[in-house]
Design a protein around this motif. Structure first.
Motif, PDB file in Angstrom:
ATOM      1  N   GLU A 259       2.250  -0.325   3.409  1.00 59.40           N
ATOM      2  CA  GLU A 259       2.085   0.070   2.020  1.00 59.40           C
ATOM      3  C   GLU A 259       1.512   1.477   1.913  1.00 59.40           C
ATOM      4  O   GLU A 259       1.275   1.979   0.817  1.00 59.40           O
ATOM      5  CB  GLU A 259       1.177  -0.930   1.287  1.00 59.40           C
ATOM      6  CG  GLU A 259       1.808  -2.316   1.168  1.00 59.40           C
ATOM      7  CD  GLU A 259       0.916  -3.314   0.449  1.00 59.40           C
ATOM      8  OE1 GLU A 259      -0.231  -2.934   0.132  1.00 59.40           O
ATOM      9  OE2 GLU A 259       1.353  -4.439   0.207  1.00 59.40           O
ATOM     10  N   THR A 260       1.303   2.122   3.060  1.00 60.90           N
ATOM     11  CA  THR A 260       0.773   3.482   3.086  1.00 60.90           C
ATOM     12  C   THR A 260       1.924   4.469   3.253  1.00 60.90           C
ATOM     13  O   THR A 260       2.812   4.273   4.077  1.00 60.90           O
ATOM     14  CB  THR A 260      -0.223   3.659   4.244  1.00 60.90           C
ATOM     15  OG1 THR A 260      -1.278   2.718   4.103  1.00 60.90           O
ATOM     16  CG2 THR A 260      -0.803   5.066   4.240  1.00 60.90           C
TER      17      THR A 260
ATOM     18  N   GLN B 113      -1.142   5.163  -1.516  1.00 60.92           N
ATOM     19  CA  GLN B 113      -1.045   3.714  -1.346  1.00 60.92           C
ATOM     20  C   GLN B 113      -0.016   3.198  -2.340  1.00 60.92           C
ATOM     21  O   GLN B 113      -0.245   3.210  -3.545  1.00 60.92           O
ATOM     22  CB  GLN B 113      -2.402   3.055  -1.577  1.00 60.92           C
ATOM     23  CG  GLN B 113      -3.407   3.299  -0.462  1.00 60.92           C
ATOM     24  CD  GLN B 113      -2.915   2.783   0.882  1.00 60.92           C
ATOM     25  OE1 GLN B 113      -2.799   3.535   1.839  1.00 60.92           O
ATOM     26  NE2 GLN B 113      -2.607   1.497   0.957  1.00 60.92           N
TER      27      GLN B 113
END
Length: 330
Positions: free
Chosen positions: A104-105, A67
């Motif tokens: 955001e991964t 993340q």
């Protein structure tokens, strides 16, 4: 091999990709890349790992997810905003590697260029149909159909998406527009350019053997897909080989045996297990080349739908181009 950890404060922009999207990072050692991705792509890696081990051998080693969030110490590699009055062609030229994925991964993968002194890299985008008809908006589908119709994507089910070649002093970099200029009759010139340093650095027998080994691994990928039911829109096959003449000559002093078409190459797990037995902290030994399937944002295993002829045909035509090259060394 000792377990690796990631320090987000030390992540940096990955600038060595031959093609792909902006926003890709690498760790400090250069062994791993951190690629923003969708949940769909993560699921494909996990499903391949657990349920399609033969194909997983052909993928970059999957090391998990991260993340990224938006911490201040992670490099901002987002492309600058574009003036509204630019044409699409101008926008494309400003952002050769595609827009950064809005997520955001990130997926953590082995860096396929790591371990080479001067990696030569060729990204071949596979398929004539470059999008999932069930998931793509009409305007995007129309644009991608146009790209396919005007390039070897339409005629050969693959095109050169990008490449970089070490010329002895620095890299010659060929962007996606280079690959779009070819047709089915002159695409062989693109392959000749990519493998030009091989011909200059190696004895003909060594060059032929390395080309035959690369060809065998491409054939292995095709055979795996012929035994599977899947759809892999806009996936690529990535070919990397050592571009440094001295390093390649040293490696070719004991060249790898060219496998038969159906001979199974060792899995990532087997290679790593062997390394662990020799020395827990020993780095992966240098290799002459790597061939892997990459880019699975629009890939899925599709039981009941039959094999992926869109990609299989592309791989067959890549094999034909490799045959043309090999014939030059006979």
């Amino acid at each position: 091999m000792a377990e690796k950890t990631l320090d987000q404060a030390k992540l940096k922009a990955f600038e060595n990709a031959a093609a792909g999207h902006d926003g890709v990072l690498s760790d400090e050692s250069g062994e791993m890349i951190i690629k923003p991705c969708t949940d769909h792509e993560i699921a494909f890696y996990q499903e391949s790992l657990h349920h399609h081990p033969k194909f997983y051998e052909l993928m970059p080693l999957f090391m998990g997810t991260l993340q990224l969030g938006a911490p201040a110490n992670v490099p901002d590699v987002t492309a600058p905003s574009e003036p509204a009055d630019l044409t699409q062609d101008q926008k494309d030229k400003q952002l050769l590697h595609g827009q950064k994925i809005a997520t955001e991964t990130a997926i953590v993968l082995e860096n396929l260029e790591h371990g080479f002194k001067k990696p030569n890299v060729l990204d071949l985008k596979l398929g004539a149909l470059l999008y999932d008809p069930e998931q793509t908006k009409p305007e995007k589908a129309e644009r991608l159909d146009k790209v396919a119709a005007e390039t070897t994507s339409g005629s050969l089910n693959f095109r050169i998406a990008g490449m970089k070649v070490w010329n002895g002093k620095d890299y010659d970099v060929y962007d996606k527009f280079y690959g779009r200029k070819f047709n089915k009759d002159n695409i062989k010139d693109g392959f000749a350019t990519f493998f030009s340093s091989l011909g200059a650095a190696s004895r003909p027998d060594d060059a032929r053997e390395l080309l035959e080994t690369i060809l065998a691994e491409i054939t292995k990928a095709r055979h795996s897909l012929e035994r599977s039911e899947s759809r892999m829109y806009s996936a690529s096959v990535l070919i990397v080989y050592e571009g440094d003449a001295d390093a390649l000559d040293t490696l070719m002093g004991n060249p790898p045996k060219t496998p038969r078409v159906d001979e199974r190459a060792p899995t990532n797990f087997e290679i790593k297990k062997s390394q662990e037995e020799e020395d827990e902290d020993e780095e992966q030994p240098p290799v002459t080349h790597r061939v892997k399937m990459i880019d699975f944002a629009h890939a899925a295993w599709t039981p009941g739908k039959g094999r992926d002829e869109n990609v299989i045909k592309g791989l067959k035509n890549v094999e034909d181009q490799m045959d043309v090259l090999i014939a030059r060394f006979e």
